[in-house]
Design a protein around this motif. Structure first.
Motif, short mmCIF file in Angstrom:
data_model
loop_
_atom_site.label_atom_id
_atom_site.label_comp_id
_atom_site.label_asym_id
_atom_site.label_seq_id
_atom_site.Cartn_x
_atom_site.Cartn_y
_atom_site.Cartn_z
N THR A 158 0.83 -1.21 0.00
CA THR A 158 0.00 0.00 0.00
C THR A 158 0.87 1.26 0.00
O THR A 158 2.02 1.25 0.44
CB THR A 158 -0.91 0.04 1.25
OG1 THR A 158 -0.11 0.21 2.42
CG2 THR A 158 -1.73 -1.24 1.36
N GLY B 235 -2.05 6.71 -1.28
CA GLY B 235 -3.43 6.78 -1.77
C GLY B 235 -4.40 6.05 -0.89
O GLY B 235 -5.59 6.38 -0.83
N LEU B 236 -3.89 5.05 -0.12
CA LEU B 236 -4.77 4.31 0.79
C LEU B 236 -5.30 5.23 1.90
O LEU B 236 -6.42 5.11 2.36
CB LEU B 236 -4.00 3.14 1.41
CG LEU B 236 -4.78 2.27 2.40
CD1 LEU B 236 -5.84 1.45 1.68
CD2 LEU B 236 -3.84 1.36 3.19
N ALA C 54 -5.40 8.63 1.65
CA ALA C 54 -5.81 9.95 1.14
C ALA C 54 -7.20 10.33 1.64
O ALA C 54 -7.44 11.47 2.05
CB ALA C 54 -5.78 9.95 -0.39
N THR D 66 -1.12 12.87 -0.12
CA THR D 66 -0.21 12.00 -0.88
C THR D 66 1.02 12.85 -1.23
O THR D 66 1.10 14.02 -0.83
CB THR D 66 -0.91 11.51 -2.17
OG1 THR D 66 -1.28 12.65 -2.95
CG2 THR D 66 -2.15 10.68 -1.85
N GLY E 180 -2.96 2.23 -4.06
CA GLY E 180 -2.71 3.63 -3.71
C GLY E 180 -1.26 4.04 -3.76
O GLY E 180 -0.81 4.83 -2.93
N THR E 181 -0.52 3.51 -4.74
CA THR E 181 0.88 3.93 -4.86
C THR E 181 1.21 4.25 -6.31
O THR E 181 0.73 3.62 -7.24
CB THR E 181 1.85 2.84 -4.31
OG1 THR E 181 3.20 3.31 -4.43
CG2 THR E 181 1.68 1.52 -5.02
N ASN F 220 -6.15 1.57 -7.67
CA ASN F 220 -5.61 2.94 -7.58
C ASN F 220 -6.64 3.94 -8.10
O ASN F 220 -7.58 3.57 -8.82
CB ASN F 220 -4.32 3.03 -8.40
CG ASN F 220 -3.34 4.04 -7.83
OD1 ASN F 220 -2.99 4.01 -6.66
ND2 ASN F 220 -2.92 4.98 -8.67
N LEU F 221 -6.41 5.22 -7.75
CA LEU F 221 -7.35 6.23 -8.26
C LEU F 221 -7.30 6.28 -9.78
O LEU F 221 -8.30 6.43 -10.46
CB LEU F 221 -6.98 7.60 -7.66
CG LEU F 221 -7.96 8.74 -7.92
CD1 LEU F 221 -9.32 8.41 -7.27
CD2 LEU F 221 -7.44 10.06 -7.37
N SER G 65 -1.22 3.89 -12.62
CA SER G 65 0.06 4.49 -12.19
C SER G 65 1.10 4.43 -13.30
O SER G 65 2.15 5.07 -13.20
CB SER G 65 0.60 3.71 -10.99
OG SER G 65 0.90 2.37 -11.43
N ALA H 278 -9.99 4.57 -3.17
CA ALA H 278 -9.71 3.33 -2.44
C ALA H 278 -10.89 2.90 -1.56
O ALA H 278 -11.17 1.70 -1.43
CB ALA H 278 -8.46 3.51 -1.58
#
Ligand code: APR
Length: 223
Positions: free
Chosen positions: A6, A9-10, A12, A18, A168-169, A194-195, A198, A210
């Motif tokens: 993780t 972003g986890l 956020a 972030t 979230g990375t 993830n949002l 990446s 998330a």
């Protein structure tokens, strides 16, 4: 075993910033001044001001639905949980085993004897070690140029995982950024939650906040 990595972003949606998103921490602070051993040696007060502020934010933040879903997953399926985050929201959500590979804000470390203990309310550069008395106390976080924690354990677990999941990375900081390639090299399926993509190479990706996509994914596994 499910290997979960993780990143910021986890946390956020718990209100913790972030690093590389718009308005991220590294757009406001010079990481060379606040997140390197050289920066700390040059100006410990500025570095501790940075960490005291982040620590207060983290202490007043609450775990979100994604943290809680990962704690539930760990209770239901064999899960190796590694975080790059220095908050303890996964631990506070009830996760029993979290490997804090970049350290943790709620502890301090003695540079002289290696002792670790719960950080005082406000860290001061003139604090003395509770164990050896040396005036060599620093935040128990891993700075750029330093070795992350637990790499042997991480690599041993990564090689025997049945699934690798990154949550979230941005996948920009090594060695964590290389874990997905290591998993792929072992023929392990890889999933990104993830949002937004990446840019890393994953077999599958699910995108959105998330607190939505992580519980949905855990519900599928723990139905
Ligand atoms: N839900 C899911 N993902 C999100 C959310 C959200 N609500 N908000 C942001 N993200 C994603 C972003 O799209 C980005 O890919 O989280 C990622 C955050 O990336 P970074 O800010 O680079 O954070 P991280 O990958 O954890 O950084 C790694 O770099 O500075 C060092 O030590 C620090 O541990 C940190 C490391």
């Amino acid at each position: 075993m499910i290997f979960v990595l993780t990143g910021a972003g986890l946390s956020a949606e718990s209100g913790l910033g972030t690093f590389r998103d718009q308005g991220g921490i590294w757009t406001k602070y010079d990481l060379s001044k606040v997140a390197t051993p050289e920066g700390y040696a040059a100006d410990p007060s500025t570095v501790l001001d940075f960490y005291n502020a982040r620590r207060a934010n983290a202490a007043s933040a609450e775990p979100n639905a994604a943290h809680r879903a990962l704690a539930r997953l760990q209770g239901a399926r064999e899960t190796f949980l590694v975080t790059q985050n220095v908050d303890t929201l996964l631990d506070r959500a009830g996760a029993a085993q979290v490997l804090h590979m970049h350290g943790r804000l709620d502890q301090v470390l003695c540079n002289k004897c290696g002792a670790r203990w719960h950080a005082p309310e406000i860290m001061d550069p003139f604090d003395h070690c509770e164990h050896c008395g040396a005036q060599a106390v620093r935040p128990d976080v891993v700075w750029f140029g330093e070795m992350p924690h637990g790499l042997d354990e991480i690599e041993a677990n990564l090689s025997r995982a049945s699934l690798f999941v990154a949550i979230g990375t941005s996948g920009t900081v090594y060695p964590a950024a290389g874990f997905v390639e290591m998993a792929a090299a072992h023929g392990i399926p890889t999933l990104e939650l993830n949002l937004e993509p990446s840019g890393g190479v994953f077999d599958e990706g699910r995108y959105g906040p998330a607190t939505g996509i992580v519980p949905a994914w855990v519900n599928e596994l723990c139905a």
